[in-house]
Design a protein around this motif. Structure first.
Motif, PDB file in Angstrom:
ATOM      1  N   ARG A 322       0.844  -1.182   0.000  1.00 47.46           N
ATOM      2  CA  ARG A 322       0.000   0.000   0.000  1.00 47.46           C
ATOM      3  C   ARG A 322       0.888   1.244   0.000  1.00 47.46           C
ATOM      4  N   VAL A 323       0.318   2.351  -0.471  1.00 51.93           N
ATOM      5  CA  VAL A 323       1.027   3.626  -0.539  1.00 51.93           C
ATOM      6  C   VAL A 323       0.367   4.593   0.438  1.00 51.93           C
ATOM      7  N   LEU A 324       1.190   5.217   1.270  1.00 50.61           N
ATOM      8  CA  LEU A 324       0.707   6.188   2.244  1.00 50.61           C
ATOM      9  C   LEU A 324       1.241   7.578   1.922  1.00 50.61           C
ATOM     10  N   ARG A 325       0.400   8.578   2.077  1.00 51.77           N
ATOM     11  CA  ARG A 325       0.870   9.966   2.086  1.00 51.77           C
ATOM     12  C   ARG A 325       1.048  10.333   3.557  1.00 51.77           C
ATOM     13  N   LEU A 326       2.294  10.641   3.955  1.00 54.63           N
ATOM     14  CA  LEU A 326       2.572  10.870   5.365  1.00 54.63           C
ATOM     15  C   LEU A 326       1.973  12.189   5.841  1.00 54.63           C
ATOM     16  N   CYS A 327       1.468  12.162   7.069  1.00 55.01           N
ATOM     17  CA  CYS A 327       0.921  13.380   7.672  1.00 55.01           C
ATOM     18  C   CYS A 327       2.064  14.256   8.178  1.00 55.01           C
ATOM     19  N   GLY A 328       1.735  15.476   8.531  1.00 56.33           N
ATOM     20  CA  GLY A 328       2.756  16.428   8.953  1.00 56.33           C
ATOM     21  C   GLY A 328       3.587  15.953  10.124  1.00 56.33           C
ATOM     22  N   GLY A 329       2.975  15.231  11.063  1.00 54.51           N
ATOM     23  CA  GLY A 329       3.694  14.786  12.239  1.00 54.51           C
ATOM     24  C   GLY A 329       4.567  13.576  12.028  1.00 54.51           C
ATOM     25  N   ASP A 330       4.476  12.912  10.880  1.00 54.80           N
ATOM     26  CA  ASP A 330       5.251  11.693  10.625  1.00 54.80           C
ATOM     27  C   ASP A 330       6.285  11.874   9.522  1.00 54.80           C
ATOM     28  N   MET A 331       6.344  13.074   8.953  1.00 54.18           N
ATOM     29  CA  MET A 331       7.271  13.331   7.839  1.00 54.18           C
ATOM     30  C   MET A 331       8.688  13.554   8.341  1.00 54.18           C
ATOM     31  N   GLY A 332       9.658  13.266   7.459  1.00 56.47           N
ATOM     32  CA  GLY A 332      11.044  13.589   7.749  1.00 56.47           C
ATOM     33  C   GLY A 332      11.253  15.096   7.817  1.00 56.47           C
ATOM     34  N   PHE A 333      12.285  15.505   8.524  1.00 58.60           N
ATOM     35  CA  PHE A 333      12.585  16.911   8.794  1.00 58.60           C
ATOM     36  C   PHE A 333      12.720  17.739   7.519  1.00 58.60           C
ATOM     37  N   THR A 334      13.305  17.152   6.473  1.00 61.51           N
ATOM     38  CA  THR A 334      13.642  17.912   5.268  1.00 61.51           C
ATOM     39  C   THR A 334      12.590  17.815   4.161  1.00 61.51           C
ATOM     40  N   SER A 335      11.607  16.951   4.333  1.00 58.92           N
ATOM     41  CA  SER A 335      10.668  16.649   3.245  1.00 58.92           C
ATOM     42  C   SER A 335       9.516  17.645   3.173  1.00 58.92           C
ATOM     43  N   ALA A 336       9.063  17.909   1.930  1.00 65.70           N
ATOM     44  CA  ALA A 336       7.836  18.683   1.713  1.00 65.70           C
ATOM     45  C   ALA A 336       6.647  17.753   1.485  1.00 65.70           C
ATOM     46  N   LEU A 337       6.908  16.567   0.929  1.00 63.50           N
ATOM     47  CA  LEU A 337       5.861  15.561   0.718  1.00 63.50           C
ATOM     48  C   LEU A 337       6.533  14.199   0.599  1.00 63.50           C
ATOM     49  N   THR A 338       6.019  13.229   1.339  1.00 63.26           N
ATOM     50  CA  THR A 338       6.594  11.878   1.333  1.00 63.26           C
ATOM     51  C   THR A 338       5.505  10.841   1.124  1.00 63.26           C
ATOM     52  N   TYR A 339       5.784   9.893   0.230  1.00 65.57           N
ATOM     53  CA  TYR A 339       4.984   8.682   0.093  1.00 65.57           C
ATOM     54  C   TYR A 339       5.770   7.533   0.710  1.00 65.57           C
ATOM     55  N   ASP A 340       5.136   6.783   1.574  1.00 65.41           N
ATOM     56  CA  ASP A 340       5.730   5.541   2.075  1.00 65.41           C
ATOM     57  C   ASP A 340       5.074   4.368   1.380  1.00 65.41           C
ATOM     58  N   MET A 341       5.883   3.382   0.996  1.00 65.24           N
ATOM     59  CA  MET A 341       5.370   2.130   0.462  1.00 65.24           C
ATOM     60  C   MET A 341       5.539   1.058   1.539  1.00 65.24           C
ATOM     61  N   GLU A 342       4.472   0.375   1.855  1.00 65.59           N
ATOM     62  CA  GLU A 342       4.499  -0.675   2.864  1.00 65.59           C
ATOM     63  C   GLU A 342       4.076  -1.996   2.246  1.00 65.59           C
ATOM     64  N   VAL A 343       4.815  -3.041   2.584  1.00 67.70           N
ATOM     65  CA  VAL A 343       4.507  -4.399   2.117  1.00 67.70           C
ATOM     66  C   VAL A 343       3.844  -5.159   3.257  1.00 67.70           C
ATOM     67  N   PHE A 344       2.844  -5.971   2.908  1.00 73.19           N
ATOM     68  CA  PHE A 344       2.162  -6.739   3.953  1.00 73.19           C
ATOM     69  C   PHE A 344       2.942  -8.014   4.247  1.00 73.19           C
ATOM     70  N   TRP A 351       1.790  -4.394   8.251  1.00 70.59           N
ATOM     71  CA  TRP A 351       2.455  -3.705   7.150  1.00 70.59           C
ATOM     72  C   TRP A 351       3.861  -3.281   7.561  1.00 70.59           C
ATOM     73  N   LEU A 352       4.827  -3.488   6.650  1.00 67.29           N
ATOM     74  CA  LEU A 352       6.220  -3.115   6.891  1.00 67.29           C
ATOM     75  C   LEU A 352       6.649  -2.060   5.879  1.00 67.29           C
ATOM     76  N   GLU A 353       7.156  -0.947   6.363  1.00 68.13           N
ATOM     77  CA  GLU A 353       7.642   0.091   5.456  1.00 68.13           C
ATOM     78  C   GLU A 353       8.894  -0.403   4.730  1.00 68.13           C
ATOM     79  N   VAL A 354       8.896  -0.293   3.398  1.00 71.75           N
ATOM     80  CA  VAL A 354      10.059  -0.730   2.607  1.00 71.75           C
ATOM     81  C   VAL A 354      10.637   0.389   1.741  1.00 71.75           C
ATOM     82  N   SER A 355       9.915   1.509   1.630  1.00 76.40           N
ATOM     83  CA  SER A 355      10.415   2.610   0.817  1.00 76.40           C
ATOM     84  C   SER A 355       9.762   3.912   1.238  1.00 76.40           C
ATOM     85  N   SER A 356      10.538   4.987   1.189  1.00 76.78           N
ATOM     86  CA  SER A 356      10.011   6.347   1.295  1.00 76.78           C
ATOM     87  C   SER A 356      10.484   7.113   0.073  1.00 76.78           C
ATOM     88  N   VAL A 357       9.556   7.789  -0.584  1.00 72.59           N
ATOM     89  CA  VAL A 357       9.885   8.609  -1.753  1.00 72.59           C
ATOM     90  C   VAL A 357       9.476  10.037  -1.412  1.00 72.59           C
TER      91      VAL A 357
END
Length: 425
Positions: A322-344, A351-357
Protein backbone atom coordinates in the motif's frame (compact mmCIF):
# COMPACT_ATOMS: atom_id res chain seq x y z
CA UNK A 1 16.82 24.88 4.76
CA UNK A 2 14.20 27.55 4.26
CA UNK A 3 15.02 30.88 2.64
CA UNK A 4 14.66 34.04 4.71
CA UNK A 5 13.11 35.98 1.83
CA UNK A 6 10.45 33.30 1.39
CA UNK A 7 9.59 33.48 5.10
CA UNK A 8 9.36 37.27 4.95
CA UNK A 9 7.08 37.21 1.92
CA UNK A 10 4.96 34.23 3.10
CA UNK A 11 5.07 34.55 6.88
CA UNK A 12 1.53 33.35 7.64
CA UNK A 13 1.75 30.52 5.12
CA UNK A 14 5.03 29.38 6.66
CA UNK A 15 3.58 29.48 10.19
CA UNK A 16 0.50 27.48 9.18
CA UNK A 17 2.61 24.95 7.28
CA UNK A 18 4.97 24.39 10.20
CA UNK A 19 2.06 24.04 12.61
CA UNK A 20 0.83 21.20 10.38
CA UNK A 21 4.08 19.52 11.45
CA UNK A 22 3.19 20.29 15.09
CA UNK A 23 6.04 22.81 15.22
CA UNK A 24 4.11 24.73 17.84
CA UNK A 25 6.72 27.47 18.34
CA UNK A 26 6.67 28.31 14.60
CA UNK A 27 5.45 31.92 14.96
CA UNK A 28 7.95 32.79 17.69
CA UNK A 29 10.89 31.16 15.89
CA UNK A 30 10.07 32.75 12.53
CA UNK A 31 9.62 36.15 14.21
CA UNK A 32 13.03 35.72 15.81
CA UNK A 33 14.44 34.82 12.41
CA UNK A 34 13.04 37.99 10.81
CA UNK A 35 14.39 40.07 13.68
CA UNK A 36 17.88 38.59 13.25
CA UNK A 37 17.68 39.33 9.54
CA UNK A 38 16.61 42.93 10.23
CA UNK A 39 19.56 43.42 12.58
CA UNK A 40 21.92 41.89 10.05
CA UNK A 41 20.65 44.20 7.30
CA UNK A 42 20.96 47.28 9.54
CA UNK A 43 24.56 46.37 10.37
CA UNK A 44 25.25 45.85 6.68
CA UNK A 45 23.72 49.22 5.82
CA UNK A 46 25.78 51.03 8.46
CA UNK A 47 28.93 49.26 7.31
CA UNK A 48 28.26 50.15 3.66
CA UNK A 49 27.66 53.78 4.58
CA UNK A 50 30.95 53.98 6.45
CA UNK A 51 32.79 52.34 3.57
CA UNK A 52 31.23 54.84 1.17
CA UNK A 53 32.37 57.65 3.46
CA UNK A 54 35.85 56.16 3.55
CA UNK A 55 35.97 56.03 -0.25
CA UNK A 56 34.84 59.65 -0.45
CA UNK A 57 37.52 60.71 2.06
CA UNK A 58 40.18 58.88 0.06
CA UNK A 59 39.26 60.92 -3.00
CA UNK A 60 39.36 64.14 -0.93
CA UNK A 61 42.81 63.24 0.42
CA UNK A 62 44.02 62.66 -3.11
CA UNK A 63 42.82 66.06 -4.25
CA UNK A 64 44.36 67.80 -1.22
CA UNK A 65 47.70 66.12 -1.79
CA UNK A 66 47.65 67.08 -5.47
CA UNK A 67 47.01 70.74 -4.54
CA UNK A 68 49.82 70.72 -1.98
CA UNK A 69 47.55 70.91 1.10
CA UNK A 70 49.37 68.19 3.02
CA UNK A 71 48.44 69.47 6.48
CA UNK A 72 44.74 69.41 5.64
CA UNK A 73 45.15 65.95 4.10
CA UNK A 74 46.68 64.62 7.33
CA UNK A 75 43.75 65.95 9.35
CA UNK A 76 41.28 64.16 7.08
CA UNK A 77 43.27 60.91 7.37
CA UNK A 78 42.50 60.67 11.08
CA UNK A 79 38.82 60.17 10.20
CA UNK A 80 39.82 57.28 7.92
CA UNK A 81 41.41 55.46 10.87
CA UNK A 82 38.25 55.93 12.93
CA UNK A 83 36.14 54.51 10.12
CA UNK A 84 38.38 51.43 9.75
CA UNK A 85 37.99 50.65 13.46
CA UNK A 86 34.21 51.07 13.25
CA UNK A 87 33.96 48.90 10.12
CA UNK A 88 35.97 46.14 11.82
CA UNK A 89 33.51 46.11 14.75
CA UNK A 90 30.53 46.06 12.37
CA UNK A 91 32.03 43.22 10.31
CA UNK A 92 32.43 41.12 13.46
CA UNK A 93 28.85 41.90 14.45
CA UNK A 94 27.62 41.03 10.96
CA UNK A 95 29.43 37.68 11.02
CA UNK A 96 27.88 36.86 14.40
CA UNK A 97 24.39 37.75 13.18
CA UNK A 98 24.93 35.67 10.04
CA UNK A 99 26.01 32.68 12.10
CA UNK A 100 23.09 33.05 14.52
CA UNK A 101 20.68 33.28 11.57
CA UNK A 102 22.09 30.15 9.91
CA UNK A 103 22.02 28.13 13.14
CA UNK A 104 18.39 29.10 13.69
CA UNK A 105 17.50 28.13 10.11
CA UNK A 106 19.02 24.70 10.74
CA UNK A 107 16.43 24.08 13.47
CA UNK A 108 13.40 24.80 11.27
CA UNK A 109 11.96 21.86 9.26
CA UNK A 110 10.67 22.10 5.71
CA UNK A 111 7.20 23.49 5.06
CA UNK A 112 4.82 20.68 4.02
CA UNK A 113 3.16 20.68 0.62
CA UNK A 114 -0.47 21.77 0.70
CA UNK A 115 -1.64 18.17 0.08
CA UNK A 116 0.03 16.87 3.27
CA UNK A 117 -2.62 15.94 5.86
CA UNK A 118 -2.36 17.27 9.40
CA UNK A 119 -1.61 14.71 12.09
CA UNK A 120 0.65 13.72 14.94
CA UNK A 121 1.90 10.29 13.92
CA UNK A 122 1.71 7.17 11.76
CA UNK A 123 -1.91 6.43 12.64
CA UNK A 124 -2.96 9.60 10.80
CA UNK A 125 -1.17 8.92 7.53
CA UNK A 126 -3.42 8.80 4.47
CA UNK A 127 -3.74 5.54 2.53
CA UNK A 128 -3.49 6.50 -1.15
CA UNK A 129 -3.91 3.03 -2.64
CA UNK A 130 -3.60 -0.67 -1.89
CA UNK A 131 -2.41 -3.26 -4.42
CA UNK A 132 -2.39 -7.04 -4.46
CA UNK A 133 -4.02 -9.79 -2.46
CA UNK A 134 -3.00 -10.51 1.12
CA UNK A 135 -1.57 -14.06 1.25
CA UNK A 136 -3.51 -16.48 3.42
CA UNK A 137 -1.00 -18.77 5.10
CA UNK A 138 -2.00 -22.00 6.82
CA UNK A 139 -1.07 -22.34 10.49
CA UNK A 140 1.57 -24.90 9.47
CA UNK A 141 3.36 -22.40 7.24
CA UNK A 142 3.06 -19.13 9.10
CA UNK A 143 6.47 -18.71 10.67
CA UNK A 144 7.96 -15.22 11.08
CA UNK A 145 11.19 -14.64 9.21
CA UNK A 146 13.36 -14.81 12.34
CA UNK A 147 12.33 -18.46 12.66
CA UNK A 148 12.67 -19.18 8.93
CA UNK A 149 16.24 -17.87 8.72
CA UNK A 150 17.26 -20.27 11.48
CA UNK A 151 15.40 -23.17 9.92
CA UNK A 152 17.11 -22.73 6.56
CA UNK A 153 20.40 -21.36 7.99
CA UNK A 154 20.53 -18.32 5.69
CA UNK A 155 20.98 -15.39 8.09
CA UNK A 156 22.80 -15.54 11.43
CA UNK A 157 22.24 -12.86 14.04
CA UNK A 158 24.35 -14.58 16.69
CA UNK A 159 27.44 -14.47 14.47
CA UNK A 160 26.74 -10.80 13.86
CA UNK A 161 26.65 -10.17 17.62
CA UNK A 162 29.97 -12.02 17.95
CA UNK A 163 31.61 -9.84 15.30
CA UNK A 164 29.99 -6.43 15.86
CA UNK A 165 26.93 -6.45 18.11
CA UNK A 166 23.16 -6.56 17.86
CA UNK A 167 21.66 -5.32 14.62
CA UNK A 168 24.50 -6.52 12.36
CA UNK A 169 23.37 -9.83 10.76
CA UNK A 170 25.58 -12.21 8.78
CA UNK A 171 24.03 -13.45 5.52
CA UNK A 172 25.04 -16.97 4.49
CA UNK A 173 24.58 -19.26 1.50
CA UNK A 174 21.26 -18.62 -0.21
CA UNK A 175 20.63 -15.71 2.16
CA UNK A 176 23.74 -13.94 0.83
CA UNK A 177 22.80 -14.79 -2.74
CA UNK A 178 19.29 -13.43 -2.17
CA UNK A 179 20.82 -10.15 -0.99
CA UNK A 180 23.11 -9.94 -4.01
CA UNK A 181 20.35 -10.93 -6.41
CA UNK A 182 17.99 -8.28 -5.11
CA UNK A 183 20.67 -5.59 -5.37
CA UNK A 184 21.46 -6.51 -8.97
CA UNK A 185 17.77 -6.70 -9.86
CA UNK A 186 17.09 -3.26 -8.39
CA UNK A 187 20.12 -1.71 -10.12
CA UNK A 188 19.24 -3.25 -13.48
CA UNK A 189 15.65 -2.03 -13.23
CA UNK A 190 16.81 1.48 -12.33
CA UNK A 191 19.20 1.56 -15.28
CA UNK A 192 16.37 0.53 -17.60
CA UNK A 193 14.32 3.41 -16.16
CA UNK A 194 16.99 5.95 -17.08
CA UNK A 195 18.92 6.26 -13.82
CA UNK A 196 22.70 6.48 -14.07
CA UNK A 197 24.43 4.16 -11.62
CA UNK A 198 27.05 5.66 -9.30
CA UNK A 199 29.09 4.06 -6.54
CA UNK A 200 29.65 6.76 -3.91
CA UNK A 201 31.72 6.74 -0.70
CA UNK A 202 29.97 5.42 2.39
CA UNK A 203 31.74 7.95 4.62
CA UNK A 204 30.93 11.65 4.30
CA UNK A 205 32.26 14.86 5.80
CA UNK A 206 30.29 17.27 7.96
CA UNK A 207 29.53 19.60 5.05
CA UNK A 208 27.83 16.76 3.19
CA UNK A 209 25.72 15.93 6.24
CA UNK A 210 24.58 19.54 6.50
CA UNK A 211 24.01 19.70 2.74
CA UNK A 212 21.21 17.14 2.71
CA UNK A 213 19.85 17.93 6.18
CA UNK A 214 21.00 14.91 8.19
CA UNK A 215 22.98 17.37 10.31
CA UNK A 216 22.25 18.70 12.79
CA UNK A 217 18.83 16.95 12.84
CA UNK A 218 20.06 13.32 13.02
CA UNK A 219 23.51 13.79 14.49
CA UNK A 220 22.92 11.33 17.34
CA UNK A 221 21.63 8.66 14.97
CA UNK A 222 24.74 8.60 12.76
CA UNK A 223 27.97 6.71 13.43
CA UNK A 224 30.82 9.20 13.73
CA UNK A 225 34.55 8.58 13.20
CA UNK A 226 35.93 11.05 15.72
CA UNK A 227 39.56 11.08 14.60
CA UNK A 228 38.74 11.77 10.95
CA UNK A 229 35.60 13.86 11.38
CA UNK A 230 33.64 11.58 9.03
CA UNK A 231 30.15 10.08 9.30
CA UNK A 232 28.99 6.64 8.12
CA UNK A 233 26.07 7.29 5.78
CA UNK A 234 22.48 6.58 6.89
CA UNK A 235 21.46 6.38 3.20
CA UNK A 236 23.05 6.79 -0.24
CA UNK A 237 20.96 9.94 -0.61
CA UNK A 238 23.67 11.84 1.28
CA UNK A 239 26.74 11.19 -0.92
CA UNK A 240 24.81 11.02 -4.21
CA UNK A 241 23.00 14.34 -3.72
CA UNK A 242 26.23 15.96 -2.53
CA UNK A 243 27.85 15.12 -5.87
CA UNK A 244 26.09 18.27 -7.06
CA UNK A 245 26.88 20.55 -4.11
CA UNK A 246 27.98 24.04 -5.23
CA UNK A 247 27.16 23.21 -8.85
CA UNK A 248 25.29 25.26 -11.44
CA UNK A 249 23.69 22.94 -14.00
CA UNK A 250 22.33 23.90 -17.39
CA UNK A 251 18.61 23.59 -18.11
CA UNK A 252 19.21 20.85 -20.68
CA UNK A 253 21.00 18.72 -18.04
CA UNK A 254 17.78 18.32 -16.07
CA UNK A 255 16.43 16.06 -14.88
CA UNK A 256 19.45 14.38 -13.28
CA UNK A 257 18.63 10.78 -12.30
CA UNK A 258 21.13 8.72 -10.29
CA UNK A 259 20.94 5.34 -8.59
CA UNK A 260 23.38 3.84 -6.14
CA UNK A 261 23.74 0.78 -3.93
CA UNK A 262 25.36 1.19 -0.52
CA UNK A 263 25.26 -0.26 2.95
CA UNK A 264 23.49 2.10 5.37
CA UNK A 265 24.29 2.65 9.03
CA UNK A 266 21.97 3.87 11.79
CA UNK A 267 22.87 3.97 15.48
CA UNK A 268 19.29 4.25 16.69
CA UNK A 269 17.79 0.94 15.62
CA UNK A 270 14.74 1.06 17.85
CA UNK A 271 13.43 -0.46 21.04
CA UNK A 272 12.71 -4.03 22.06
CA UNK A 273 9.69 -5.94 20.78
CA UNK A 274 8.41 -7.93 17.81
CA UNK A 275 8.08 -4.80 15.66
CA UNK A 276 11.88 -4.41 15.67
CA UNK A 277 12.76 -8.12 15.80
CA UNK A 278 14.90 -9.88 13.21
CA UNK A 279 15.29 -7.91 9.98
CA UNK A 280 12.64 -5.34 10.90
CA UNK A 281 15.15 -2.83 12.31
CA UNK A 282 18.94 -3.01 11.90
CA UNK A 283 22.04 -0.93 12.56
CA UNK A 284 23.48 -1.92 9.15
CA UNK A 285 21.48 -2.81 6.06
CA UNK A 286 21.74 -2.66 2.27
CA UNK A 287 19.71 -0.32 0.13
CA UNK A 288 19.43 0.83 -3.48
CA UNK A 289 18.59 4.54 -3.59
CA UNK A 290 17.32 6.71 -6.44
CA UNK A 291 18.05 10.45 -6.48
CA UNK A 292 16.36 12.93 -8.80
CA UNK A 293 17.29 16.58 -9.43
CA UNK A 294 14.47 18.43 -11.13
CA UNK A 295 13.21 21.76 -12.35
CA UNK A 296 10.82 23.23 -9.75
CA UNK A 297 7.84 23.06 -12.12
CA UNK A 298 8.46 19.35 -12.81
CA UNK A 299 9.32 18.01 -9.36
CA UNK A 300 5.87 16.81 -8.30
CA UNK A 301 5.42 15.07 -11.63
CA UNK A 302 8.80 13.44 -10.94
CA UNK A 303 7.63 12.40 -7.45
CA UNK A 304 4.62 10.57 -8.93
CA UNK A 305 6.89 8.88 -11.48
CA UNK A 306 9.25 7.74 -8.71
CA UNK A 307 6.34 6.42 -6.67
CA UNK A 308 5.08 4.51 -9.70
CA UNK A 309 8.56 3.12 -10.35
CA UNK A 310 8.91 1.76 -6.81
CA UNK A 311 5.43 0.27 -7.00
CA UNK A 312 6.47 -1.45 -10.22
CA UNK A 313 9.34 -3.16 -8.38
CA UNK A 314 6.97 -4.44 -5.71
CA UNK A 315 4.57 -5.71 -8.34
CA UNK A 316 7.39 -7.62 -10.07
CA UNK A 317 8.33 -9.14 -6.72
CA UNK A 318 4.66 -10.20 -6.34
CA UNK A 319 4.34 -8.49 -2.96
CA UNK A 320 1.07 -6.91 -1.77
CA UNK A 321 1.63 -3.29 -0.83
CA UNK A 322 0.00 0.00 0.00
CA UNK A 323 1.03 3.63 -0.54
CA UNK A 324 0.71 6.19 2.24
CA UNK A 325 0.87 9.97 2.09
CA UNK A 326 2.57 10.87 5.37
CA UNK A 327 0.92 13.38 7.67
CA UNK A 328 2.76 16.43 8.95
CA UNK A 329 3.69 14.79 12.24
CA UNK A 330 5.25 11.69 10.62
CA UNK A 331 7.27 13.33 7.84
CA UNK A 332 11.04 13.59 7.75
CA UNK A 333 12.59 16.91 8.79
CA UNK A 334 13.64 17.91 5.27
CA UNK A 335 10.67 16.65 3.24
CA UNK A 336 7.84 18.68 1.71
CA UNK A 337 5.86 15.56 0.72
CA UNK A 338 6.59 11.88 1.33
CA UNK A 339 4.98 8.68 0.09
CA UNK A 340 5.73 5.54 2.08
CA UNK A 341 5.37 2.13 0.46
CA UNK A 342 4.50 -0.67 2.86
CA UNK A 343 4.51 -4.40 2.12
CA UNK A 344 2.16 -6.74 3.95
CA UNK A 345 3.95 -9.40 5.97
CA UNK A 346 1.61 -12.39 6.12
CA UNK A 347 3.36 -14.13 9.03
CA UNK A 348 3.62 -10.99 11.18
CA UNK A 349 0.18 -9.89 9.97
CA UNK A 350 1.19 -6.26 9.63
CA UNK A 351 2.45 -3.70 7.15
CA UNK A 352 6.22 -3.12 6.89
CA UNK A 353 7.64 0.09 5.46
CA UNK A 354 10.06 -0.73 2.61
CA UNK A 355 10.42 2.61 0.82
CA UNK A 356 10.01 6.35 1.30
CA UNK A 357 9.88 8.61 -1.75
CA UNK A 358 10.16 12.32 -0.98
CA UNK A 359 10.26 15.74 -2.60
CA UNK A 360 12.43 18.22 -0.70
CA UNK A 361 11.71 21.14 -3.07
CA UNK A 362 14.47 23.73 -2.41
CA UNK A 363 15.15 22.73 1.21
CA UNK A 364 18.31 20.77 0.37
CA UNK A 365 19.39 22.85 -2.64
CA UNK A 366 19.45 26.02 -0.54
CA UNK A 367 22.02 24.35 1.71
CA UNK A 368 23.82 22.71 -1.20
CA UNK A 369 23.80 25.83 -3.39
CA UNK A 370 22.61 23.49 -6.15
CA UNK A 371 21.25 25.61 -8.99
CA UNK A 372 20.63 25.62 -12.71
CA UNK A 373 20.47 28.25 -15.43
CA UNK A 374 17.03 28.41 -17.00
CA UNK A 375 16.23 29.35 -20.59
CA UNK A 376 16.45 33.05 -19.67
CA UNK A 377 19.94 32.45 -18.22
CA UNK A 378 18.64 33.16 -14.72
CA UNK A 379 20.21 31.12 -11.91
CA UNK A 380 17.47 29.17 -10.12
CA UNK A 381 17.49 26.69 -7.23
CA UNK A 382 16.69 23.15 -8.39
CA UNK A 383 14.43 20.70 -6.53
CA UNK A 384 15.78 17.42 -5.12
CA UNK A 385 13.94 14.14 -4.60
CA UNK A 386 14.98 10.70 -3.45
CA UNK A 387 13.55 7.29 -2.74
CA UNK A 388 14.41 3.81 -1.52
CA UNK A 389 14.26 1.44 -4.47
CA UNK A 390 14.50 -0.61 -2.38
CA UNK A 391 15.72 -1.22 1.19
CA UNK A 392 16.50 -4.93 1.49
CA UNK A 393 15.80 -6.14 5.06
CA UNK A 394 12.01 -5.92 5.10
CA UNK A 395 11.77 -6.93 1.43
CA UNK A 396 13.69 -10.10 2.35
CA UNK A 397 11.49 -10.61 5.42
CA UNK A 398 8.32 -10.30 3.33
CA UNK A 399 9.57 -12.58 0.56
CA UNK A 400 10.47 -15.27 3.12
CA UNK A 401 7.24 -15.01 5.09
CA UNK A 402 4.77 -14.61 2.24
CA UNK A 403 6.18 -17.42 0.09
CA UNK A 404 6.67 -20.23 2.62
CA UNK A 405 4.99 -23.49 1.71
CA UNK A 406 5.47 -27.22 1.96
CA UNK A 407 8.50 -27.43 -0.35
CA UNK A 408 10.30 -24.52 1.30
CA UNK A 409 10.28 -20.86 0.32
CA UNK A 410 9.55 -20.17 -3.35
CA UNK A 411 11.39 -17.21 -4.86
CA UNK A 412 9.62 -14.62 -7.04
CA UNK A 413 10.03 -15.59 -10.70
CA UNK A 414 11.69 -12.28 -11.59
CA UNK A 415 14.57 -13.04 -9.17
CA UNK A 416 15.34 -16.58 -10.31
CA UNK A 417 17.75 -15.51 -13.12
CA UNK A 418 19.67 -13.45 -10.55
CA UNK A 419 19.70 -16.15 -7.87
CA UNK A 420 20.30 -19.37 -9.78
CA UNK A 421 17.67 -21.15 -7.64
CA UNK A 422 13.89 -21.22 -7.31
CA UNK A 423 13.59 -22.45 -3.75
CA UNK A 424 15.16 -21.98 -0.37
CA UNK A 425 14.78 -25.41 1.18
Amino acid sequence: MLQVNFIRENFEKAVLGLKKRNFTEAEAVLSQLVQLDDTRKNIQLERDQLQAESNSISKTIGKLMQSGQKEEAEKVKSRTSEIKAQVKILEDQYTQQENDLTQLLYTIPNIPHESVPAGFGADENEVVLTHGDIPELSAEFKSPHWELIKKYDIIDFELGVKIAGAGFPVYKGKGARLQRGLVNFFLDEATKAGYMEVQPPILVNEESGYGTGQLPDKEGQMYFCTEDGLYLIPTAEVPITNLYRNEILQADQLPVKNVGFTPCFRREAGSWGAHVRGLNRLHQFDKVEIVHISRPDKSYEALEQMSGYVQGLLQKLELPYRVLRLCGGDMGFTSALTYDMEVFSAAQERWLEVSSVSNFETYQTTRLKLRFKDEDKKTVLAHTLNGSALALPRIVASILENNQQEGGIKMPAVLVPYLGFEWIS
